[in-house]
Design a protein around this motif. Sequence first.
Motif, mmCIF file in Angstrom:
data_model
loop_
_atom_site.group_PDB
_atom_site.id
_atom_site.type_symbol
_atom_site.label_atom_id
_atom_site.label_comp_id
_atom_site.label_asym_id
_atom_site.label_seq_id
_atom_site.Cartn_x
_atom_site.Cartn_y
_atom_site.Cartn_z
ATOM 1 N N THR A 1 34.297 49.629 38.319
ATOM 2 C CA THR A 1 33.615 48.418 38.759
ATOM 3 C C THR A 1 33.346 47.539 37.542
ATOM 4 O O THR A 1 33.276 48.038 36.417
ATOM 5 C CB THR A 1 32.292 48.754 39.479
ATOM 6 O OG1 THR A 1 31.616 47.550 39.838
ATOM 7 C CG2 THR A 1 31.379 49.581 38.601
ATOM 8 N N LEU B 1 35.272 47.026 45.042
ATOM 9 C CA LEU B 1 34.878 46.888 43.640
ATOM 10 C C LEU B 1 36.097 46.824 42.725
ATOM 11 O O LEU B 1 36.095 46.111 41.717
ATOM 12 C CB LEU B 1 33.964 48.049 43.238
ATOM 13 C CG LEU B 1 32.609 48.074 43.950
ATOM 14 C CD1 LEU B 1 31.871 49.377 43.669
ATOM 15 C CD2 LEU B 1 31.763 46.871 43.549
ATOM 16 N N GLU C 1 37.600 43.425 43.128
ATOM 17 C CA GLU C 1 36.796 42.435 42.407
ATOM 18 C C GLU C 1 37.197 42.374 40.930
ATOM 19 O O GLU C 1 37.256 41.294 40.342
ATOM 20 C CB GLU C 1 35.318 42.781 42.539
ATOM 21 C CG GLU C 1 34.395 41.781 41.859
ATOM 22 C CD GLU C 1 32.931 42.122 42.053
ATOM 23 O OE1 GLU C 1 32.162 41.198 42.369
ATOM 24 O OE2 GLU C 1 32.565 43.304 41.882
#
Length: 295
Positions: free
Chosen positions: A144, A252, A255
């Motif tokens: 992440t 995540l 992202e």
Amino acid sequence: MQIKANGISLEVQDHGNPANPALILIRGLGTQLVHWPDNLISGFVAAGFRTLVFDNRDVGLSQRFDQTGVPSDAEEIIAAAAEGAPLQSAYTLNDMADDVIGIMDALDIKRAHIFGISMGGAIAQLLALTHADRLLTDTIVMSTCRPLVERGAVAELLPKLVARDDTSLAEAQDALVAEYGLWGSPGYPAEDGFIRAQAKAAYLRGGPKAAGINRQLLATMAAPDRRPALKALALPCCVIHGLDDTLLLAALGAEIAAHIPDSVYHPIKGMGHIITPLLAPEIIRIVSDFIRKAA
């Protein structure tokens, strides 16, 4: 072998032809170099990489930080986090990134390909942000780019991550089997015997020790939000994330890829939060293809 890197002692294994491009694998929270599947390491060697694995600081045969005085008891960490109290860390993930550069310096490796999983994926991001000139490519796996424990997530996530000491080999083996059941890769399952052998290998190397794992966790929790900085990154990056990851959800990983310009994103169905021997060939294929195209 023990080497001096970044002012501390780290346990490192060096596989393959030293003349080949270096690929450094960075483990996640609390795990040791013995947790890499053998066929992942041998597969990368066969693909033409000098493949280096190591124990992060505070685990395995690398230097421990028991004398720092930083609280490392599981319940104390959970209680302090729940109250919103500041959590002191013995070191930072930037220090752990500098450990990787220290390994490169000690072995006279000018530039390397980086492959980091989970916490190691966060370290891989920091390496790209602070030492881009030493990296050839960066592969970020099951990680992440935002703070690990954000407001509202403490009660849910933290109890799953803090460590408590195992009192026997059997207990350590049962704990790792349970971990594979929670976070493993359902499309690429690992056999019980393999998991228990991994746990035994780690146990016989002096760990896992809860205090060291919890100090790593505190460093991970203290790491800053990397999203703004990643937008300016100019380095070939590959992001791999399991669609069946129950610890760090697939969104995540997406992202991270969305924030790194021109990055390559590979979501994998059936992959969870552990690389198993069955998953290793697919990981080797993706990374080898990415590096070849980046070159």
